[in-house]
Design an enzyme around this catalytic site. Sequence first.
Site, PDB file in Angstrom:
ATOM      1  N   ASP A 248       0.819  -1.211   0.000  1.00 23.23           N
ATOM      2  CA  ASP A 248       0.000   0.000   0.000  1.00 23.23           C
ATOM      3  C   ASP A 248       0.854   1.263   0.000  1.00 23.23           C
ATOM      4  OD1 ASP A 248      -2.339  -1.366  -0.013  1.00 23.23           O
ATOM      5  OD2 ASP A 248      -2.805  -1.095   2.106  1.00 23.23           O
ATOM      6  N   LYS A 270      -3.702   3.275  -2.528  1.00 23.41           N
ATOM      7  CA  LYS A 270      -4.880   4.108  -2.774  1.00 23.41           C
ATOM      8  C   LYS A 270      -4.691   5.418  -2.034  1.00 23.41           C
ATOM      9  CE  LYS A 270      -7.918   0.055  -2.415  1.00 23.41           C
ATOM     10  NZ  LYS A 270      -7.006  -0.815  -1.664  1.00 23.41           N
ATOM     11  N   MET A 383      -8.032   8.988   8.411  1.00 22.11           N
ATOM     12  CA  MET A 383      -8.418   9.467   7.076  1.00 22.11           C
ATOM     13  C   MET A 383      -9.408  10.628   7.146  1.00 22.11           C
ATOM     14  SD  MET A 383      -8.758   5.667   5.337  1.00 22.11           S
ATOM     15  CE  MET A 383      -9.509   4.932   6.802  1.00 22.11           C
TER      16      MET A 383
END
Length: 466
Positions: A248, A270, A383
């Site tokens: 990741d 991502k 996030m």
Amino acid sequence: MDYLPLFLNVRERLCLVVGGGAVAARKVILLHRAGAIVKIVALKLHEQLQELAQRGVITVQQTAFSDIEIKDYYLVIAATDDKILNTQVYQMAKVHGVLVNVVDQPSLCNFILPAIIDRSPIIIAVSSGGASPVLARLLRARLETLIPHAYARLAQFAARYRNRVKQQIKAVRARRIFWEQVLQGSIAERVLAGQEMEAEKALEEALSVNSAPSQGEVYLVGAGPGDPDLLTFRALRLMQQVDVVLYDRLVSAEILDLVRREAERIYVGKKRAWHVVRQEQISTMLVEYAKEGKRVLRLKGGDPFIFGRGGEEIASLAAEKIPFQVVPGITAASGCACYGGIPLTHRDYAHTCIFVTGQLKEGQLNLNWQSLIQPQQTVVVYMGLAGLGLLCQQLIAHGMSSSMPAALVQQGTTPQQRIFTGTLATLPRMVMNEKIHAPTLIIIGKVVALHSQLAWFHTSQESSCK
């Protein structure tokens, strides 16, 4: 080579230790673990030795050493601070041909005790030949990190099947190749993971065709928040034996460097509103690579089961009957809070802690606001940088004080870590002024006020805005 490395069987042998201090206690415990019958000669005993004597584990003679018939002993260890006595022990043992070791005096030894890594029945010994015992211990500590305790189970497993494999596979070379495949493949991994019943079944199936299984396996590993030192031993071991790694965006370059050099590296990271590879494709890739017989590492930042979609990936593997292991990692909340000197709980400030994601969906945050504004609670938001303004606005609107302490931790646990402290009212403005970017963790609660007292990690930049 100054010494010939040997492993000595002292089980049921009579061994003598001269001295009753802390050093003598360590030698006695070592001999006892190896099955020796241990006797001590000393006028005074360390409390650890007193306890062993009371339990009948050792026998003690509180007399002068000169009264001892040294020829009756298989080996002798002198562990006193009396140089004259130590020399006397050595000379008497030498006359009678008895093995003798005088602690920290290599010239008065005909055997030495190495630093030991005990994974019985696997024993690894490290020695400097008396030149630098401290260096030998440091090397042992390094090896300890590379050789999990579970290797004891693997050795015992191999011992149970040794004769069975020998009977089934007659040719020596074929048998060696079989064991190499077993001990480096999925069967060994199942044993190391504590899945011995599954390992036994797989070995029986492999023996039926005289070949170790070729099906691959997937390792879902949490890489932690960034600092390579926070990886678990198990994570590091698996990382160093894989054929392909899917990693990741949050996996640091330093951690990726620890993956086996020959492994194929595939970036599947991502970030907000941008996906290199969609989740469904990632799950499909894991299955396909494993079916090719490859050992596949799925390397994720933080912990794979905390906002990491690890559950979705192993569901795909389970549906295809692909063997897998999950290795937890230190999640960003724990790592960033620790390195930032912000305890997530504290008896004076917070009795509970809650983790949420702050990702926007169609410009909105769909959170249970009432659950987030409870007293004596720390809220950690993953996030949430893009929606920080809305997050703070809604928390205040639902009853949280606008002066509630809050912090932003950017690239936590890494040398690039930056910490910004303020309040719900001031944090959004700080993001604009300081050019803060992801990955950034948000911590909200009274515990943030402790940061100035408890922070120990030297960050490249800190700011506050009251």
